[in-house]
Scaffold this active site. Structure first.
Site, short mmCIF file in Angstrom:
data_model
loop_
_atom_site.label_atom_id
_atom_site.label_comp_id
_atom_site.label_asym_id
_atom_site.label_seq_id
_atom_site.Cartn_x
_atom_site.Cartn_y
_atom_site.Cartn_z
CD GLU C 60 -2.15 -2.18 1.20
OE1 GLU C 60 -0.31 -2.84 1.70
OE2 GLU C 60 -2.85 -3.38 1.41
CG HIS C 129 -9.07 -6.72 8.32
ND1 HIS C 129 -7.56 -6.97 9.30
CD2 HIS C 129 -8.94 -7.43 7.13
CE1 HIS C 129 -7.22 -7.83 8.11
NE2 HIS C 129 -7.79 -7.54 7.22
C1 LIG Z 1 -2.01 -4.71 4.75
C2 LIG Z 1 -2.79 -5.28 4.57
N1 LIG Z 1 -3.02 -5.66 2.43
C3 LIG Z 1 -4.37 -6.44 2.55
C4 LIG Z 1 -4.74 -7.10 2.61
C5 LIG Z 1 -5.85 -8.01 2.49
N2 LIG Z 1 -4.94 -8.79 2.80
C6 LIG Z 1 -5.51 -10.18 3.78
S1 LIG Z 1 -4.53 -11.61 2.93
C7 LIG Z 1 -4.00 -10.70 1.22
C8 LIG Z 1 -3.63 -11.75 0.54
C9 LIG Z 1 -1.99 -13.06 1.21
O1 LIG Z 1 -1.15 -13.41 0.77
P1 LIG Z 1 0.29 -14.25 1.31
O2 LIG Z 1 0.99 -13.43 2.29
O3 LIG Z 1 0.67 -15.02 -0.13
O4 LIG Z 1 -0.62 -15.05 2.26
P2 LIG Z 1 -1.37 -16.52 2.15
O5 LIG Z 1 -2.75 -15.43 1.85
O6 LIG Z 1 -0.85 -17.22 0.65
O7 LIG Z 1 -2.21 -16.92 3.09
C10 LIG Z 1 -4.30 -10.03 1.34
C11 LIG Z 1 -4.40 -8.58 -0.09
C12 LIG Z 1 -3.98 -7.28 4.49
N3 LIG Z 1 -4.92 -7.92 5.13
N4 LIG Z 1 -3.63 -6.23 4.99
#
Ligand SMILES: Cc1ncc(C[n+]2csc(CCOP(=O)(O)OP(=O)(O)O)c2C)c(N)n1
Ligand SMILES: Cc1ncc(C[n+]2csc(CCOP(=O)(O)OP(=O)(O)O)c2C)c(N)n1
Ligand SMILES: [Mg+2]
Ligand SMILES: [Mg+2]
Lengths: 324, 363, 324, 363
Positions: C60, C129
């Site tokens: 972000e 959130h």
């Molecule tokens: C700072 C922030 N940005 C966006 C999100 C929304 N979000 C939650 S999980 C996620 C994907 C994360 O993917 P990864 O790091 O590969 O972990 P996985 O879900 O595959 O275990 C996103 C974009 C968040 N929770 N926090």
């Protein structure tokens, strides 16, 4: 009683708590070998060494998060932000991790961290370095916010903040570091959540926190000398927890209040105080609660002009005279 | 530098089973790993059902497909080792010893939940078991793990903090700040990138520009790193054991990138779960790379497990899950006033500090 | 008039502005190929392609900063934050770069960026959130803040926000995305800074923004049916610039005000409104201005309990009955 | 990969003068570089005096000692090339063509300043000269430079954005997020790390854990990088030209780490300027590595400059500075009401949007 500076009072508080509790450490940019950008930690690295007083890289999100993690493990980190303005690059760590971890764990965890540094305008360092985020952090249940105005309060509140078992945002002021005042040699603490009537009065209540208290006292002096108006000055000292009783008692006595606030006006601390007063002392008010805040613009650089952007004695006097 | 490059002793693919940390495992321990993986899968399968029945709110991020990572790594935790992860936190929670009851109750938002129904699926915590959650902000936990490890070193305890993050989380700046601090100050943190190849609907290739892998970014901070095939429990344990040992002994941090795969969508609410990944891709993983099946086969080869034994273990897991669902369903919701506890320690404890001044500003 | 969802109204606004101005682009996590985590950008990637609708990594601070830089160059980036809660990892980029660059450059630069996404509690996604930072950003001179409550407002305000030459924080609500309402087919815009009286009344003014407006309308309905109290509902629509006139006119007519605010109370938007009302309409008030805010704790997960944490119709009715 | 490793053509130390971008320089151009470096140094020397006379507030970060970096790099900017830096921004400002008058007036907080006295020393801007400031938050400018370059590519302009940061700034996470985005999306940004070896009082070794250098961290993002000896104007230009050319032609980003040194404290308020660095260290640099002296000697060797010519150029610089001080002193301060302009474009322009609703909330 010895007369020392606000800076020295903070330094003494830190030194005493470092001595008192092995779990207390200091961390931040230039706090150790450099003695602190504003010298608040002067001599502490020499005295307590690398293990207790630690210089960090310019990674606020990283080291504030580190401090939160260490606090969850029972340490009592006192983290310096060179300016509270830099909390904006670690805002998530403060609000979501320090502020919410206890709640989200159903009370299994607590986070006895202190985050400290100056939060003020008035030094011509420009818009990005002059933020006063006490309203943002006090908006957040789970955090506590302290804004001392005098050396005596600074020391007593810092010691309480370090011993407190919840996260405390401790906001100092570079324009106050050099101010002097009486500070007892014997150990003392000032509880969070207790306001202080810095000057008694009968005609109007001036309610303020941080450096605005000093401005309010100067205004109260002139109001008496020049207008024969007896102004009471209430220093909030801590924003959250908030001592509403002392504020309300003062207003119920004077029936008038002017709030002095170096915050920007929109949703500034004074907006909460005004809302509270009109709600809880509506029938006691002979005039609307009015405010003297920083002029509602980013901090201007031009030194002489910026001095007028903060609450001034003249603006306070105008408001008071209009209200009386 | 990549450990694989540096020194292969004990990490030569064929030898993972012979690695010291695996060689001396008893049959019971090996069966315990199977049981733990099955417990995670069965727990989540019924949590999914409950979600679909509308008994949960918010998010539910399933760990199914990745079980060998939590089991392989957390099974190595000693008394001074700690763990912290993101929102996909059920697997680690069960392996560190949290009960299914408290976890299932948390999912249903009940006051008997591990977080009294205040945290939900993303926020499981058990500090008494050295488990620090359960964090919803991507990579927000990465400096917390650093701080936990910092505290261990400060207190003179020989331990480390396993700090998990996803393949998408590596692009949050705070992770990089943490790597620099970990290396600069010799902090015993082991970062474990659970690379399931997707961050929500975005493939690794669309989110990260890399040289050969994500862990390799550690090079720029003079941190050792290694790649791990997550489907092989022996390899996960061997390489993680090595990283943990180095952290405990020398306080040097390390980054492990463990390849794995999630079978379900990013969260149960993921409407596109089968759009950004071909169903064949998911099927392929289930058929050829399922960590539980592979471990079952391995145990059979080793003559430790039979279909009967496996069925029995699975049955026990299912029964434990069923009981936890019952427990959760029977548990009470938090009361309205519970909203105001667990915010300030001083208030909860009724200390003087907690009674001085107003803490809550309800109209 | 066609009846469409709040989500569709936003989607139409984005689509029309992408068509209208080549400088408009959409960027954010999962906004393109995934069609948006909450489907607000559904179909736009297909329609406008990779160049105009762009998926980002989870960075972000990086991509919001990128948007600010592109806006300084004359582009009109519309940046999605999957949740406004994630603004806490890019807080500095929004406040210091988007919010202050015009001032610090003496007006040489302007920054026509829109940052949009949902900002609300009530969906059991937990404390981290569920933040509602409209008070933080509206506190900041240099930024504008918009919080639409209906499909009609969402579309008209989004189009104005995109055409506005200053940075706009556009705060939506996941609980409103599915709400439906009449939206004209013909092009229209709603200027920022104009409140809307959503229901006329004579006995009391209910002042709200965002989803709280919907709650206030439901309360107004019951107040009339069950208590014969005629409540006027004022929807602020934009928090900064703020339409104080419409608020004051309503209060001067009803002499009573209850503020409904999903913000946390301490320094929430309603504290600013209450302060303004008591200051500018003091003599018109027959009762103190009171507030119904989110209960002052981090957002609790437990779904049924969280529903009670947000302002409810019952709590509004209690306040109103007490004030009348 | 390191360009030095990859391919040495045109970057072989002995050949920098012969590099195409330097080989065709006219004597006037070379003298212009000397003049630009001297203008920066003289400008800042008198700004220091004014600061000490209390005619300025806040911070004053002097660039003295680093002049060859701004001159060498900014002298390569074409019509579609842009620049953005941090708070140590006077040097770049003068090289891109900002007048001493507007800069000196800004330092004194006068309404004739480039930012009307609203920005101060840290916030010089000249968008008409493709100069985007002047930013006070460490590394806060790094994604802005990315966005400027993104806009260039979007508009189909062949240019790049020189984005400067310090050796301490590399440890802000947003810089890493920017590197990943730059490489992932092929954005024509050139990051220039001005490595003066200290961030305030902290040496590089105490702030960054690295393999061989700071720029090398770019490897993890598949970004090319190079090391530059900042005291050699020819080398600075040769290597920067190469990076800018690649960015313009292929949109590939690059990271350059330019070694340099600041003679004064971090800012004029730096009380410890001579504590964390031995005076001998500073003296050593002044004696052996002063970029201006080295360039003067070079021009003499090349028969382009004589002591007379140099003295004349220096005299002109000093006169220009003196005039700018006069201009600044004679200029008016902003009025109180000026506090409220330049906040909202719509308000300043008096548009309908600027007249609708209340924008400012002064009591
Ligand atoms: C700072 C922030 N940005 C966006 C999100 C929304 N979000 C939650 S999980 C996620 C994907 C994360 O993917 P990864 O790091 O590969 O972990 P996985 O879900 O595959 O275990 C996103 C974009 C968040 N929770 N926090
Ligand atoms: C986020 C943030 N943290 C801290 C500071 C205070 N600060 C200003 S400059 C500086 C040192 C930066 O050093 P470096 O990046 O090497 O640049 P240099 O000053 O050497 O040019 C610090 C700590 C800041 N302005 N912003
Ligand atoms: Mg992933
Ligand atoms: Mg430096």
């Amino acid at each position: 009683m010895p007369v020392i500076t606000y800076r020295q009072a903070l330094n003494d508080a830190l030194s005493e708590e470092l001595t008192r509790d092995e779990n207390v450490i200091l961390m931040g940019e230039e706090v150790a070998e450099y003695n602190g950008a504003y010298k608040v930690t002067e001599g502490l690295w020499k005295k307590f060494g690398d293990r207790r007083v630690i210089d960090t890289p310019i990674s606020e999100a990283g080291f504030i998060g580190l401090g939160v993690g260490a606090a969850m493990m029972g340490m009592r980190p006192v983290m310096e932000l060179m300016f509270w303005s830099f909390s904006y690059v670690c805002f998530d760590q403060i609000i979501n991790n320090a502020g919410c971890v206890r709640y989200m764990s159903g009370g299994l965890i607590n986070c006895p961290i202190v985050i400290r540094g100056p939060a003020n305008g008035g030094t011509s360092v420009g818009a990005t370095h002059s933020h006063t985020p006490e309203n943002f952090f006090a908006n957040t249940p789970g955090l506590k916010v302290v804004c001392p105005a005098t050396p005596y309060d600074a020391k007593g509140l810092m010691k309480s903040a370090i011993r407190d078992n919840d996260p405390v945002c401790f906001m100092e002021n570079t324009l106050l570091y050099g101010d002097t005042g009486e500070v007892p040699e014997d150990e003392y603490v000032i509880p969070l959540g207790v306001a202080d009537v810095k000057r008694e009065g009968t005609d109007i209540s001036l309610i303020a926190h941080g450096r605005a208290v000093i401005t309010a006292l100067a205004a109260a002096h002139r109001l008496w000398e020049e207008f024969n108006i007896s102004a009471e000055v209430v220093d909030l000292r801590t924003i959250r927890p908030l001592d509403e009783q002392t504020v309300l008692e003062s207003v119920r006595k004077t029936h008038r209040a002017v709030l002095i606030d170096e915050n920007k006006p929109f949703c500034g601390v004074s907006s909460q105080i005004a809302t509270m007063i009109q709600e809880q002392a509506f029938d006691d008010l002979d005039a609307p609660v009015s405010r003297v805040c920083s002029l509602d613009a980013p901090a201007i650089y031009s030194p002489k002009v910026e001095a007028m952007q903060l609450p001034t004695v003249d603006r306070i006097i105008q408001k008071v005279v209009a209200a009386c | 530098m990549s450990v694989a490059q540096a020194d292969k002793t004990g990490t030569d693919p064929v030898n993972f089973a012979k690695a010291p940390v695996n060689a001396n495992l008893s049959a019971d321990q090996k069966l315990r790993f199977l049981s733990d993986m099955l417990r995670i899968r069965r727990f989540e399968q019924s949590s999914l059902k409950l979600y679909q029945q509308g008994k949960m709110g918010g998010f539910l991020h399933l760990y199914i497909g990745q079980e060998s990572v939590a089991v392989g790594t957390c099974s190595l935790m000693g008394p001074n080792d700690h763990a912290i992860t993101a929102y996909r936190d059920h697997g680690h929670a069960l392996v560190v010893g949290m009960s299914m009851n408290e976890c299932m109750a948390e999912l249903l938002g009940k006051s008997t939940g591990c977080s009294k129904g205040k945290g939900g699926s993303m926020h499981f915590f058990a500090p008494d078991k050295n488990y620090w959650g359960g964090h919803g902000i991507v990579a927000g936990q990465t400096p917390l793990g650093l701080g936990i490890a910092f505290a261990l070193k400060y207190k003179g305890l020989k331990g480390c903090c396993l700090t998990y993050l996803g393949d998408g989380a590596v692009n949050q700046g705070v992770y990089h700040e943490s790597l620099n601090l970990a290396s600069l100050w010799d902090i015993p943190v082991v970062y474990i990138i659970e690379n399931n190849q997707y961050s929500m609907g975005t493939s690794l290739a669309r989110s990260s520009s890399i040289k050969s892998c994500l862990a390799e970014r550690a090079e720029g901070y003079k941190i050792d790193w290694d790649l791990v095939n997550g489907e092989n429990l022996y390899e996960v344990r061997a390489k993680t054991f090595e990283a943990m040992g180095r952290a405990r002994e020398t306080c040097r941090p390390m980054v492990l990138e463990i390849d794995t795969y999630r079978y379900y969508g990013h969260s149960v609410a993921d409407a596109n779960a089968k759009k950004y990944r071909k169903p064949e891709e998911i099927e392929f993983y289930k058929q050829n790379h399922d960590p539980i099946t592979l471990w079952e086969n391995r145990l059979k080869e080793e003559g430790i497990a039979t279909d009967e034994i496996i069925a029995k273990i699975d049955k026990e897991a299912k029964e434990e899950v069923a009981a936890s669902v019952q427990f959760a369903e029977d548990s009470p919701l938090p009361e309205l006033e519970d909203i105001f506890s667990d915010i300030y320690h001083e208030v909860d404890m009724g200390t003087e500090a907690g009674r001085t001044g107003r803490h809550f500003f309800n109209d």
